[in-house]
Scaffold this motif. Structure first.
Motif, PDB file in Angstrom:
ATOM      1  N   LYS A 107      22.467  20.366  31.192  1.00 58.27           N
ATOM      2  CA  LYS A 107      23.215  19.235  29.624  1.00 58.27           C
ATOM      3  C   LYS A 107      24.457  18.709  30.319  1.00 58.27           C
ATOM      4  O   LYS A 107      25.151  18.293  29.732  1.00 58.27           O
ATOM      5  N   ASP A 108      25.229  20.082  30.526  1.00 57.72           N
ATOM      6  CA  ASP A 108      27.101  20.010  30.045  1.00 57.72           C
ATOM      7  C   ASP A 108      26.663  19.344  31.525  1.00 57.72           C
ATOM      8  O   ASP A 108      28.239  18.050  31.080  1.00 57.72           O
ATOM      9  N   PHE A 109      26.553  19.992  32.577  1.00 51.69           N
ATOM     10  CA  PHE A 109      26.613  18.543  33.819  1.00 51.69           C
ATOM     11  C   PHE A 109      26.929  17.321  33.868  1.00 51.69           C
ATOM     12  O   PHE A 109      26.776  16.358  34.148  1.00 51.69           O
ATOM     13  N   GLN A 110      25.685  16.761  32.865  1.00 49.63           N
ATOM     14  CA  GLN A 110      25.240  15.553  33.278  1.00 49.63           C
ATOM     15  C   GLN A 110      25.734  15.313  31.964  1.00 49.63           C
ATOM     16  O   GLN A 110      26.807  14.196  32.444  1.00 49.63           O
ATOM     17  N   ARG A 111      26.554  15.139  30.989  1.00 48.14           N
ATOM     18  CA  ARG A 111      27.564  15.142  29.805  1.00 48.14           C
ATOM     19  C   ARG A 111      28.563  15.036  30.577  1.00 48.14           C
ATOM     20  O   ARG A 111      30.455  13.730  30.722  1.00 48.14           O
ATOM     21  N   LEU A 112      29.791  15.504  31.629  1.00 45.13           N
ATOM     22  CA  LEU A 112      30.683  15.752  32.074  1.00 45.13           C
ATOM     23  C   LEU A 112      30.447  14.714  33.213  1.00 45.13           C
ATOM     24  O   LEU A 112      31.961  14.255  33.433  1.00 45.13           O
ATOM     25  N   SER A 113      29.441  14.306  34.105  1.00 42.07           N
ATOM     26  CA  SER A 113      29.019  13.772  35.446  1.00 42.07           C
ATOM     27  C   SER A 113      29.590  12.017  35.159  1.00 42.07           C
ATOM     28  O   SER A 113      30.114  11.359  34.966  1.00 42.07           O
ATOM     29  N   ASN A 114      28.741  12.270  33.048  1.00 46.49           N
ATOM     30  CA  ASN A 114      29.105  10.438  32.747  1.00 46.49           C
ATOM     31  C   ASN A 114      30.266  10.289  32.127  1.00 46.49           C
ATOM     32  O   ASN A 114      30.527   9.226  32.822  1.00 46.49           O
ATOM     33  N   TYR A 115      31.177  11.383  31.844  1.00 43.48           N
ATOM     34  CA  TYR A 115      32.421  11.322  31.322  1.00 43.48           C
ATOM     35  C   TYR A 115      33.407  10.457  32.480  1.00 43.48           C
ATOM     36  O   TYR A 115      33.767   9.452  32.795  1.00 43.48           O
ATOM     37  N   VAL A 116      33.266  11.686  33.747  1.00 42.16           N
ATOM     38  CA  VAL A 116      33.569  11.183  35.442  1.00 42.16           C
ATOM     39  C   VAL A 116      33.490   9.246  35.731  1.00 42.16           C
ATOM     40  O   VAL A 116      33.860   8.419  36.110  1.00 42.16           O
ATOM     41  N   MET A 117      32.206   9.067  35.162  1.00 36.99           N
ATOM     42  CA  MET A 117      31.395   8.175  36.346  1.00 36.99           C
ATOM     43  C   MET A 117      31.946   7.084  34.858  1.00 36.99           C
ATOM     44  O   MET A 117      32.572   6.263  35.600  1.00 36.99           O
ATOM     45  N   GLY A 118      32.085   6.787  33.700  1.00 36.00           N
ATOM     46  CA  GLY A 118      32.749   6.200  32.493  1.00 36.00           C
ATOM     47  C   GLY A 118      34.614   5.945  33.277  1.00 36.00           C
ATOM     48  O   GLY A 118      35.225   5.021  33.005  1.00 36.00           O
ATOM     49  N   MET A 119      35.029   6.864  33.070  1.00 29.38           N
ATOM     50  CA  MET A 119      36.234   6.412  33.442  1.00 29.38           C
ATOM     51  C   MET A 119      36.693   5.913  34.693  1.00 29.38           C
ATOM     52  O   MET A 119      37.916   4.898  35.684  1.00 29.38           O
TER      53      MET A 119
END
Length: 245
Positions: A107-119
């Motif tokens: 879950k942590d990897f997915q949330r962090l990756s989503n944030y990077v994609m969002g930026m």
């Protein structure tokens, strides 16, 4: 503190010519406060199939996320809403992160990756709205990014993983700020009573000289962390490295 004005007021510019990006859980469009906006919010769907989600003239009716309880809707209302919005003349972009589908430490990897994609998506959008400049180029965009959801760094993540994500956060944030964007985030409201020199979430935890975010918290007139009259634990502000209380 004693020199601050007692009254609260809205600046007369009201955010005119600015675009506010609400990087959050989405937006409910079936409530009067949102339907009364003078502008139509744009949408950015991070890692999702946008055509399947666009099913009304306003976009999607969803405001979902882990315990979101309409969090994205609340944030957009406070930014540009008719009743309490601090920037009623600004336009807005709903940047909706995808639901978490992984389990446990993934879950942590997915949330962090989503944030990077969002930026990255926000940088492309800001660049396209400002003469199609390339992300990474200095510009003077009138953009504000609000991200009021902290991401917990699970202990299962290795030090190498944490360092990589921190580097990516710094790189992506610098690209946004070079374009002219102002990035704000919350200090968090876990309400911890011990060891409050730092928040436990990112990007708040990483804020500092390398990552000059505006980390928002609140205090009372005695310069202490604010607590509601109901003394609800979750309502108390947590401090971060760049939020000195």
């Amino acid at each position: 503190m004693e020199n601050l004005p007692m009254e609260y007021y809205y600046h007369k510019s009201a955010g005119e010519r600015f675009t506010i990006y609400i990087f959050d859980s989405g937006l409910r469009t079936d409530i009067p406060e949102i339907q009364s906006l003078e502008h139509k919010p744009e949408w950015l769907f991070i890692g999702m199939d946008a055509p399947k989600l666009l099913h009304s003239q306003w976009g999607t009716q969803t405001d979902e996320g882990p315990s979101s309880r309409g969090h994205g809707t609340c944030m957009l209302s406070l930014a540009v809403g008719k009743t309490y919005g601090v920037a009623k003349k600004a336009s807005s972009v709903v940047v909706k992160y995808p639901p978490v589908t992984k389990e446990n430490s993934e879950k942590d990897f997915q949330r962090l990756s989503n944030y990077v994609m969002g930026m990255a998506s926000m940088a492309e959008h800001i660049a396209s709205k400002n003469g199609n400049v390339k992300p990474g180029v200095k510009a003077s965009a009138k953009a504000v990014i609000n991200q009021s959801n902290g991401l917990k760094i699970n202990r299962a993540l290795s030090e190498s993983d944490r360092n990589n994500y921190k580097r990516w956060f710094i790189e992506r944030s610098n690209i946004l700020m070079d374009l002219g964007a102002i990035i704000t985030t919350s200090a968090g409201n876990e309400g911890v009573t011990q060891g409050i020199s730092k928040t436990i979430n990112v990007p708040q935890y990483w804020a500092g000289p390398e990552l000059p975010l505006i980390v928002v918290g609140n205090i009372d007139w005695d310069i202490r962390r604010y607590m509601t009259i109901y003394h609800q634990r979750e309502e108390r502000t947590t401090a971060s490295q760049c939020l000195r209380i």
